[in-house]
Design a protein around this motif. Structure first.
Motif, PDB file in Angstrom:
ATOM      1  N   TRP A  88       0.864  -1.230  -0.116  1.00  0.00           N
ATOM      2  CA  TRP A  88      -0.118   0.044  -0.050  1.00  0.00           C
ATOM      3  C   TRP A  88       0.939   1.349   0.144  1.00  0.00           C
ATOM      4  N   MET A  89       1.878   1.205   0.687  1.00  0.00           N
ATOM      5  CA  MET A  89       2.752   2.477   1.095  1.00  0.00           C
ATOM      6  C   MET A  89       3.549   2.640  -0.272  1.00  0.00           C
ATOM      7  N   GLN A  90       3.947   1.616  -1.107  1.00  0.00           N
ATOM      8  CA  GLN A  90       4.741   1.398  -2.246  1.00  0.00           C
ATOM      9  C   GLN A  90       3.698   2.308  -3.333  1.00  0.00           C
ATOM     10  N   TRP A  91       2.496   1.860  -3.318  1.00  0.00           N
ATOM     11  CA  TRP A  91       1.673   2.356  -4.270  1.00  0.00           C
ATOM     12  C   TRP A  91       1.365   3.682  -3.934  1.00  0.00           C
ATOM     13  N   ALA A  92       1.269   4.190  -2.701  1.00  0.00           N
ATOM     14  CA  ALA A  92       0.875   5.559  -2.511  1.00  0.00           C
ATOM     15  C   ALA A  92       1.987   6.707  -2.762  1.00  0.00           C
ATOM     16  N   ARG A  93       3.130   5.839  -2.453  1.00  0.00           N
ATOM     17  CA  ARG A  93       4.310   6.963  -2.936  1.00  0.00           C
ATOM     18  C   ARG A  93       4.546   6.851  -4.301  1.00  0.00           C
ATOM     19  N   LYS A  94       3.985   6.044  -5.064  1.00  0.00           N
ATOM     20  CA  LYS A  94       4.037   6.143  -6.536  1.00  0.00           C
ATOM     21  C   LYS A  94       2.761   7.082  -6.859  1.00  0.00           C
ATOM     22  N   VAL A  95       2.018   7.136  -6.531  1.00  0.00           N
ATOM     23  CA  VAL A  95       0.695   8.328  -6.702  1.00  0.00           C
ATOM     24  C   VAL A  95       1.488   9.600  -6.404  1.00  0.00           C
ATOM     25  N   VAL A  96       2.005   9.817  -5.054  1.00  0.00           N
ATOM     26  CA  VAL A  96       2.452  11.041  -4.866  1.00  0.00           C
ATOM     27  C   VAL A  96       3.558  11.634  -5.976  1.00  0.00           C
ATOM     28  N   ALA A  97       4.343  10.712  -6.097  1.00  0.00           N
ATOM     29  CA  ALA A  97       5.640  11.008  -7.148  1.00  0.00           C
ATOM     30  C   ALA A  97       4.823  11.532  -8.598  1.00  0.00           C
ATOM     31  N   GLN A  98       3.749  10.909  -8.882  1.00  0.00           N
ATOM     32  CA  GLN A  98       3.010  11.085 -10.282  1.00  0.00           C
ATOM     33  C   GLN A  98       2.125  12.238 -10.232  1.00  0.00           C
ATOM     34  N   THR A  99       1.952  12.709  -9.154  1.00  0.00           N
ATOM     35  CA  THR A  99       0.717  13.970  -9.187  1.00  0.00           C
ATOM     36  C   THR A  99       1.314  15.219  -8.667  1.00  0.00           C
ATOM     37  N   GLU A 100       0.421  16.241  -8.937  1.00  0.00           N
ATOM     38  CA  GLU A 100       0.751  17.486  -8.674  1.00  0.00           C
ATOM     39  C   GLU A 100       0.139  17.944  -7.378  1.00  0.00           C
ATOM     40  N   ASP A 101       0.743  18.607  -6.540  1.00  0.00           N
ATOM     41  CA  ASP A 101      -0.095  18.880  -5.167  1.00  0.00           C
ATOM     42  C   ASP A 101      -0.385  20.191  -5.486  1.00  0.00           C
ATOM     43  N   VAL A 102      -1.865  20.357  -5.411  1.00  0.00           N
ATOM     44  CA  VAL A 102      -2.527  21.565  -5.392  1.00  0.00           C
ATOM     45  C   VAL A 102      -2.891  22.190  -4.217  1.00  0.00           C
ATOM     46  N   GLY A 103      -2.679  21.564  -3.130  1.00  0.00           N
ATOM     47  CA  GLY A 103      -2.920  21.988  -1.649  1.00  0.00           C
ATOM     48  C   GLY A 103      -4.271  22.085  -1.511  1.00  0.00           C
ATOM     49  N   PRO A 104      -4.720  23.186  -0.884  1.00  0.00           N
ATOM     50  CA  PRO A 104      -6.240  23.640  -0.548  1.00  0.00           C
ATOM     51  C   PRO A 104      -6.885  23.828  -1.816  1.00  0.00           C
ATOM     52  N   ARG A 105      -6.345  23.896  -2.898  1.00  0.00           N
ATOM     53  CA  ARG A 105      -7.332  24.065  -4.259  1.00  0.00           C
ATOM     54  C   ARG A 105      -7.553  22.830  -4.722  1.00  0.00           C
ATOM     55  N   PHE A 106      -7.519  21.843  -4.102  1.00  0.00           N
ATOM     56  CA  PHE A 106      -8.033  20.388  -4.599  1.00  0.00           C
ATOM     57  C   PHE A 106      -9.378  20.413  -5.048  1.00  0.00           C
ATOM     58  N   VAL A 107     -10.208  20.768  -4.073  1.00  0.00           N
ATOM     59  CA  VAL A 107     -11.680  20.613  -4.366  1.00  0.00           C
ATOM     60  C   VAL A 107     -11.867  21.474  -5.565  1.00  0.00           C
ATOM     61  N   GLU A 108     -11.601  22.573  -5.672  1.00  0.00           N
ATOM     62  CA  GLU A 108     -11.741  23.573  -6.794  1.00  0.00           C
ATOM     63  C   GLU A 108     -11.237  22.858  -8.225  1.00  0.00           C
ATOM     64  N   GLU A 109      -9.957  22.528  -8.115  1.00  0.00           N
ATOM     65  CA  GLU A 109      -9.198  22.116  -9.399  1.00  0.00           C
ATOM     66  C   GLU A 109     -10.066  20.868  -9.761  1.00  0.00           C
ATOM     67  N   ALA A 110     -10.534  19.935  -9.009  1.00  0.00           N
ATOM     68  CA  ALA A 110     -11.236  18.648  -9.260  1.00  0.00           C
ATOM     69  C   ALA A 110     -12.637  18.986 -10.008  1.00  0.00           C
ATOM     70  N   ARG A 111     -13.099  19.941  -9.420  1.00  0.00           N
ATOM     71  CA  ARG A 111     -14.387  20.582 -10.069  1.00  0.00           C
ATOM     72  C   ARG A 111     -14.262  21.024 -11.577  1.00  0.00           C
ATOM     73  N   LYS A 112     -13.323  21.805 -11.509  1.00  0.00           N
ATOM     74  CA  LYS A 112     -12.697  22.440 -12.861  1.00  0.00           C
ATOM     75  C   LYS A 112     -12.622  21.282 -13.739  1.00  0.00           C
ATOM     76  N   MET A 113     -11.810  20.468 -13.517  1.00  0.00           N
ATOM     77  CA  MET A 113     -11.352  19.483 -14.668  1.00  0.00           C
ATOM     78  C   MET A 113     -12.781  18.451 -14.765  1.00  0.00           C
ATOM     79  N   HIS A 114     -13.331  18.374 -13.681  1.00  0.00           N
ATOM     80  CA  HIS A 114     -14.740  17.515 -14.042  1.00  0.00           C
ATOM     81  C   HIS A 114     -15.525  18.099 -14.809  1.00  0.00           C
ATOM     82  N   ALA A 115     -15.586  19.404 -14.990  1.00  0.00           N
ATOM     83  CA  ALA A 115     -16.436  20.256 -15.704  1.00  0.00           C
ATOM     84  C   ALA A 115     -15.863  20.678 -17.105  1.00  0.00           C
ATOM     85  N   GLY A 116     -14.537  20.295 -17.427  1.00  0.00           N
ATOM     86  CA  GLY A 116     -13.940  20.499 -18.636  1.00  0.00           C
ATOM     87  C   GLY A 116     -13.439  21.817 -18.835  1.00  0.00           C
ATOM     88  N   GLU A 117     -13.381  22.688 -17.621  1.00  0.00           N
ATOM     89  CA  GLU A 117     -12.929  24.080 -17.760  1.00  0.00           C
ATOM     90  C   GLU A 117     -11.463  24.115 -17.601  1.00  0.00           C
TER      91      GLU A 117
END
Length: 156
Positions: A90-119
């Motif tokens: 599990w930890m190996q997988w989680a570290r791989k996810v962290v290495a391959q993602t952008e940390d948007v911090g507290p903007r996560f919810v806003e960014e996720a909704r923008k991507m979902h809406a195609g904005e």
């Protein structure tokens, strides 16, 4: 490869794999060894017995069984994964996810909704969300998954 039984100050027990004792000590001194449950860097080795795989069928035995007239193959029985092995995976997988993602911090919810809406263009992101926000995202059809709090940045 050395497989060590490790534990933190909170008593969490986990397994660590290192090239050698020197490799373990080096990583420990550099703060690279952490408890996968709580992120504690105060790690100690527990006494552990060496692992000997004496019961597994050899390649010759499997080949010999396969050439018999019944065409049955004798394979060693699969052992269920230990809790330590499951946590390590599990930890190996989680570290791989962290290495391959952008940390948007507290903007996560806003960014996720923008991507979902195609904005904005879709991209792999991670960040912070409250439990309420997470439930709302899931109800909106936006797939999210929590990562362990101990995972902060990709390990070098």
């Amino acid at each position: 490869m050395k497989v060590l039984d490790l534990h933190c100050r909170s008593g969490h027990v986990f397994e660590g794999w290192f090239a050698s004792e020197d490799d373990f000590q080096s990583q420990l001194q550099r703060g690279l060894v952490q408890c996968p449950m709580c992120g504690d860097e105060h790690i100690q080795k527990k006494l552990s017995a060496p692992r000997l795989n004496l019961g597994a069928a050899s390649a010759h035995e499997v080949s010999k069984a396969d050439s018999s007239t019944s065409k049955e193959v004798a394979l060693p029985s699969a052992q269920p994964a230990s809790p330590q092995a499951a946590m390590a995976a599990w930890m190996q997988w989680a570290r791989k996810v962290v290495a391959q993602t952008e940390d948007v911090g507290p903007r996560f919810v806003e960014e996720a909704r923008k991507m979902h809406a195609g904005e904005v263009d879709e991209r792999p992101i991670r960040g912070q969300a409250t439990m309420k926000e997470t439930v709302e995202l899931l109800e909106e059809g936006i797939a999210v998954m929590p990562l362990p709090a101990a995972i902060k940045e990709p390990l070098q």
